[in-house]
Design a protein around this motif. Structure first.
Motif, PDB file in Angstrom:
ATOM      1  N   MET A  56     -41.061   7.381  38.438  1.00  0.00           N
ATOM      2  CA  MET A  56     -40.360   8.597  38.859  1.00  0.00           C
ATOM      3  C   MET A  56     -38.903   8.553  38.434  1.00  0.00           C
ATOM      4  SD  MET A  56     -41.526   9.435  42.686  1.00  0.00           S
ATOM      5  CE  MET A  56     -42.506   8.095  43.286  1.00  0.00           C
ATOM      6  N   TYR A  57     -38.339   9.758  38.342  1.00  0.00           N
ATOM      7  CA  TYR A  57     -36.929   9.914  38.001  1.00  0.00           C
ATOM      8  C   TYR A  57     -36.309  10.911  38.972  1.00  0.00           C
ATOM      9  CZ  TYR A  57     -38.344   7.650  33.692  1.00  0.00           C
ATOM     10  OH  TYR A  57     -38.839   6.765  32.785  1.00  0.00           O
ATOM     11  N   TYR A  69     -40.746   5.017  44.364  1.00  0.00           N
ATOM     12  CA  TYR A  69     -41.336   5.939  45.338  1.00  0.00           C
ATOM     13  C   TYR A  69     -40.596   5.896  46.670  1.00  0.00           C
ATOM     14  CZ  TYR A  69     -44.817   8.174  48.322  1.00  0.00           C
ATOM     15  OH  TYR A  69     -45.449   9.008  49.204  1.00  0.00           O
ATOM     16  N   ASP A  70     -40.374   4.691  47.196  1.00  0.00           N
ATOM     17  CA  ASP A  70     -39.746   4.559  48.518  1.00  0.00           C
ATOM     18  C   ASP A  70     -38.341   5.154  48.553  1.00  0.00           C
ATOM     19  OD1 ASP A  70     -42.014   3.345  49.573  1.00  0.00           O
ATOM     20  OD2 ASP A  70     -41.286   1.311  49.165  1.00  0.00           O
ATOM     21  N   ASP A  71     -37.565   4.870  47.496  1.00  0.00           N
ATOM     22  CA  ASP A  71     -36.199   5.424  47.443  1.00  0.00           C
ATOM     23  C   ASP A  71     -36.231   6.948  47.349  1.00  0.00           C
ATOM     24  OD1 ASP A  71     -35.077   2.919  47.622  1.00  0.00           O
ATOM     25  OD2 ASP A  71     -34.704   2.730  45.465  1.00  0.00           O
ATOM     26  N   ALA A  72     -37.141   7.471  46.523  1.00  0.00           N
ATOM     27  CA  ALA A  72     -37.241   8.924  46.369  1.00  0.00           C
ATOM     28  C   ALA A  72     -37.668   9.573  47.681  1.00  0.00           C
ATOM     29  CB  ALA A  72     -38.235   9.269  45.256  1.00  0.00           C
ATOM     30  N   GLU A  78     -34.032  12.216  54.100  1.00  0.00           N
ATOM     31  CA  GLU A  78     -32.653  12.362  54.567  1.00  0.00           C
ATOM     32  C   GLU A  78     -32.110  13.751  54.253  1.00  0.00           C
ATOM     33  OE1 GLU A  78     -30.239   9.182  53.027  1.00  0.00           O
ATOM     34  OE2 GLU A  78     -31.471   7.654  54.000  1.00  0.00           O
ATOM     35  N   LYS A  79     -32.446  14.241  53.065  1.00  0.00           N
ATOM     36  CA  LYS A  79     -31.987  15.578  52.675  1.00  0.00           C
ATOM     37  C   LYS A  79     -32.597  16.640  53.579  1.00  0.00           C
ATOM     38  CE  LYS A  79     -31.418  18.596  48.688  1.00  0.00           C
ATOM     39  NZ  LYS A  79     -31.609  18.759  47.246  1.00  0.00           N
ATOM     40  N   VAL A  80     -33.887  16.525  53.888  1.00  0.00           N
ATOM     41  CA  VAL A  80     -34.555  17.478  54.786  1.00  0.00           C
ATOM     42  C   VAL A  80     -33.905  17.441  56.169  1.00  0.00           C
ATOM     43  CG1 VAL A  80     -36.708  17.936  56.035  1.00  0.00           C
ATOM     44  CG2 VAL A  80     -36.755  17.605  53.572  1.00  0.00           C
TER      45      VAL A  80
END
Length: 128
Positions: A56-57, A69-72, A78-80
């Motif tokens: 992922m990017y 995956y975990d970081d994304a 957090e954004k939600v």
């Protein structure tokens, strides 16, 4: 018409106009936050359907940077959360502005009614 109004009434009208501008700004900010929130929730749901080993990017300014995956997932959560708080705050601000607007509008109406009793007097139209 405003030239015939007492200065206090003109001030109230200007305050009402300012509050109306503020209400429009808050509504626009709330709409923007709600749109971002919905987009983030959709991205989070999509991410939940993906395999966690998938390459992922994420976008960082003008660049795409590899992420896991975990970081994304954590960043989207957090954004939600942040956007939900933002929307809630804007809704409260919108209510406060609306309450101020309604209170000021009532004050202005009372001011104009008291000063505008005029020639009819207590007997109403047509006299005695």
């Amino acid at each position: 018409m405003q030239g015939n109004l007492p200065p206090e009434a003109q001030e109230k009208i200007e305050e009402l106009q300012d509050l109306q501008d503020t209400a429009q700004q808050v509504a626009a900010q709330k709409e923007q936050a709600q749109t971002s929130l919905q987009e983030s929730k959709t991205a989070l749901e999509t991410l939940e359907d993906l395999d966690d080993g998938l390459e992922m990017y994420r976008e960082v300014g003008e660049l795409l940077v590899e992420t896991d995956y975990d970081d994304a997932y954590e960043a989207l959560e957090e954004k939600v959360d942040s956007l939900e708080i933002r929307v809630e705050t804007l809704e409260k601000q919108e209510e406060r502005v609306e309450d101020q607007f309604n209170g000021l509008q009532s004050e202005l109406q009372n001011m104009l009614q008291q000063g505008g009793g005029g020639p009819q007097g207590p007997q109403g139209p047509g006299g005695a």
